[in-house]
Design a protein around this motif. Sequence first.
Motif, mmCIF file in Angstrom:
data_model
loop_
_atom_site.group_PDB
_atom_site.id
_atom_site.type_symbol
_atom_site.label_atom_id
_atom_site.label_comp_id
_atom_site.label_asym_id
_atom_site.label_seq_id
_atom_site.Cartn_x
_atom_site.Cartn_y
_atom_site.Cartn_z
ATOM 1 N N VAL A 188 34.583 45.398 6.711
ATOM 2 C CA VAL A 188 35.621 44.397 7.135
ATOM 3 C C VAL A 188 36.185 44.778 8.480
ATOM 4 N N LYS A 189 35.628 46.269 8.866
ATOM 5 C CA LYS A 189 35.910 46.652 10.061
ATOM 6 C C LYS A 189 37.563 47.229 10.085
ATOM 7 N N SER A 190 38.196 47.564 8.900
ATOM 8 C CA SER A 190 39.640 47.914 9.132
ATOM 9 C C SER A 190 39.848 49.003 8.126
ATOM 10 N N ASN A 191 41.042 49.673 8.168
ATOM 11 C CA ASN A 191 41.496 50.677 7.145
ATOM 12 C C ASN A 191 42.990 50.908 7.058
ATOM 13 N N VAL A 192 43.377 50.779 5.682
ATOM 14 C CA VAL A 192 44.712 50.771 5.541
ATOM 15 C C VAL A 192 44.988 52.033 4.939
ATOM 16 N N THR A 193 45.994 52.792 5.518
ATOM 17 C CA THR A 193 46.501 54.062 5.088
ATOM 18 C C THR A 193 47.920 53.838 4.362
ATOM 19 N N THR A 194 47.900 53.810 2.895
ATOM 20 C CA THR A 194 49.259 53.709 2.188
ATOM 21 C C THR A 194 49.874 54.907 2.137
ATOM 22 N N VAL A 195 51.328 54.603 2.188
ATOM 23 C CA VAL A 195 52.308 55.585 1.788
ATOM 24 C C VAL A 195 53.203 54.928 0.982
ATOM 25 N N ASN A 196 52.782 55.028 -0.242
ATOM 26 C CA ASN A 196 53.869 54.622 -1.522
ATOM 27 C C ASN A 196 54.287 55.759 -2.499
ATOM 28 N N VAL A 197 54.526 55.353 -3.645
ATOM 29 C CA VAL A 197 55.127 56.471 -4.332
ATOM 30 C C VAL A 197 53.980 57.420 -5.019
ATOM 31 N N ASP A 198 52.622 56.985 -4.820
ATOM 32 C CA ASP A 198 51.590 57.991 -5.043
ATOM 33 C C ASP A 198 51.474 58.708 -4.162
ATOM 34 N N GLN A 199 52.040 58.611 -3.065
ATOM 35 C CA GLN A 199 51.781 59.739 -1.852
ATOM 36 C C GLN A 199 53.144 60.458 -1.529
ATOM 37 N N ILE A 200 54.261 59.760 -1.902
ATOM 38 C CA ILE A 200 55.680 60.476 -1.816
ATOM 39 C C ILE A 200 56.327 60.080 -3.100
ATOM 40 N N PRO A 201 56.002 60.894 -4.208
ATOM 41 C CA PRO A 201 56.855 61.116 -5.373
ATOM 42 C C PRO A 201 58.505 60.623 -5.372
ATOM 43 N N GLY A 202 59.006 60.878 -4.280
ATOM 44 C CA GLY A 202 60.591 60.651 -3.974
ATOM 45 C C GLY A 202 60.602 59.299 -3.590
ATOM 46 N N LEU A 203 59.735 58.516 -3.415
ATOM 47 C CA LEU A 203 59.891 57.031 -3.278
ATOM 48 C C LEU A 203 60.186 56.357 -4.537
ATOM 49 N N ASN A 204 59.958 56.819 -5.740
ATOM 50 C CA ASN A 204 60.275 56.291 -6.896
ATOM 51 C C ASN A 204 61.606 55.674 -7.223
ATOM 52 N N THR A 205 61.614 54.473 -7.664
ATOM 53 C CA THR A 205 62.967 53.754 -7.720
ATOM 54 C C THR A 205 63.605 53.283 -6.344
ATOM 55 N N LEU A 206 63.012 53.792 -5.202
ATOM 56 C CA LEU A 206 64.012 53.501 -4.008
ATOM 57 C C LEU A 206 63.262 51.955 -3.411
ATOM 58 N N GLY A 207 62.407 51.353 -3.896
ATOM 59 C CA GLY A 207 61.871 50.065 -3.320
ATOM 60 C C GLY A 207 61.525 49.953 -2.109
ATOM 61 N N ILE A 208 60.606 50.682 -1.672
ATOM 62 C CA ILE A 208 60.297 50.770 -0.336
ATOM 63 C C ILE A 208 59.013 51.567 -0.311
ATOM 64 N N SER A 209 58.116 50.982 0.738
ATOM 65 C CA SER A 209 56.935 51.760 1.083
ATOM 66 C C SER A 209 56.470 51.551 2.381
ATOM 67 N N LEU A 210 55.404 52.073 2.780
ATOM 68 C CA LEU A 210 54.873 51.951 4.310
ATOM 69 C C LEU A 210 53.403 52.049 4.411
ATOM 70 N N VAL A 211 52.640 51.357 5.279
ATOM 71 C CA VAL A 211 51.105 51.353 5.649
ATOM 72 C C VAL A 211 50.922 51.429 6.915
ATOM 73 N N ARG A 212 49.867 52.024 7.403
ATOM 74 C CA ARG A 212 49.324 52.167 8.748
ATOM 75 C C ARG A 212 48.003 51.346 8.640
ATOM 76 N N ILE A 213 47.815 50.311 9.381
ATOM 77 C CA ILE A 213 46.409 49.466 9.393
ATOM 78 C C ILE A 213 45.701 49.745 10.811
ATOM 79 N N ASP A 214 44.500 50.234 10.816
ATOM 80 C CA ASP A 214 43.608 50.248 12.011
ATOM 81 C C ASP A 214 42.416 49.204 11.874
ATOM 82 N N TYR A 215 42.324 48.800 12.788
ATOM 83 C CA TYR A 215 41.344 47.430 12.981
ATOM 84 C C TYR A 215 40.369 48.036 14.243
ATOM 85 N N ALA A 216 39.263 47.943 13.995
ATOM 86 C CA ALA A 216 38.209 48.199 14.798
ATOM 87 C C ALA A 216 38.052 46.686 15.612
ATOM 88 N N PRO A 217 37.204 46.607 16.875
ATOM 89 C CA PRO A 217 37.318 45.373 17.570
ATOM 90 C C PRO A 217 36.766 44.443 16.890
#
Length: 222
Positions: A75-104
């Motif tokens: 699909v020529k893309s990549n999603v870097t996820t930052v959720n509770v599995d990457q930051i344990p302190g996010l647990n119960t805070l109801g928020i997460s973040l992703v970076r998405i890279d797309y090739a042409p």
Amino acid sequence: MRVPMFLVLITISALVISFAEANDPSPLQDFCVAIGDLKNGVFVNGKFCKDPKQAKAEDFFFQGLNKAGNTTNRVKSNVTTVNVDQIPGLNTLGISLVRIDYAPYGQNPPHTHPRATEILVLVEGTLYVGFVSSNQDNNRLFAKVLNPGDVFVFPIGMIHFQVNIGKTPAVAFAGLNSQNAGVITIADTVFGSTPPINPDILAQAFQLDVNVVKDLEAKFKN
């Protein structure tokens, strides 16, 4: 890659708004750092949590979103996820973040987040993005072309997508109002299930020849 400060502020603002309207249950204490070892879990709120007195700064920290993801895939893309599995302190805070890279001409193919609304800000490149409303709303397509600094929202549960329509790589950041939003990629789920869905069922559902369905299931086989 250096991200312009005004775009960083847009992303932070988006995250603050997402947190204020958190979809996950509200926390019952200051924080509830997720812990894998249940024997040492003291409090339970979303996941087993360590004793708050044992929390440390590393529980709330992640680094690496400045690095581009590998887009050498079908699909020529990549999603870097930052959720509770990457930051344990996010647990119960109801928020997460992703970076998405797309090739042409790469894409984040049609998918849905069952537990979160997504707000996306484009940092580099040009994207064509959109979501489709539910059957009750006649499956309307809401779509826009985004340029750097533009923001688009994908409501919770709606099937949505992003496509890089430019000749250069594109980068976007997105906030989601869940510590673990989940993702259901439509093609992978329908044609790549384990065990496979009966091809005759999918052929009728998608109005395709059964041999086309069998070919798709072979391509998406896990």
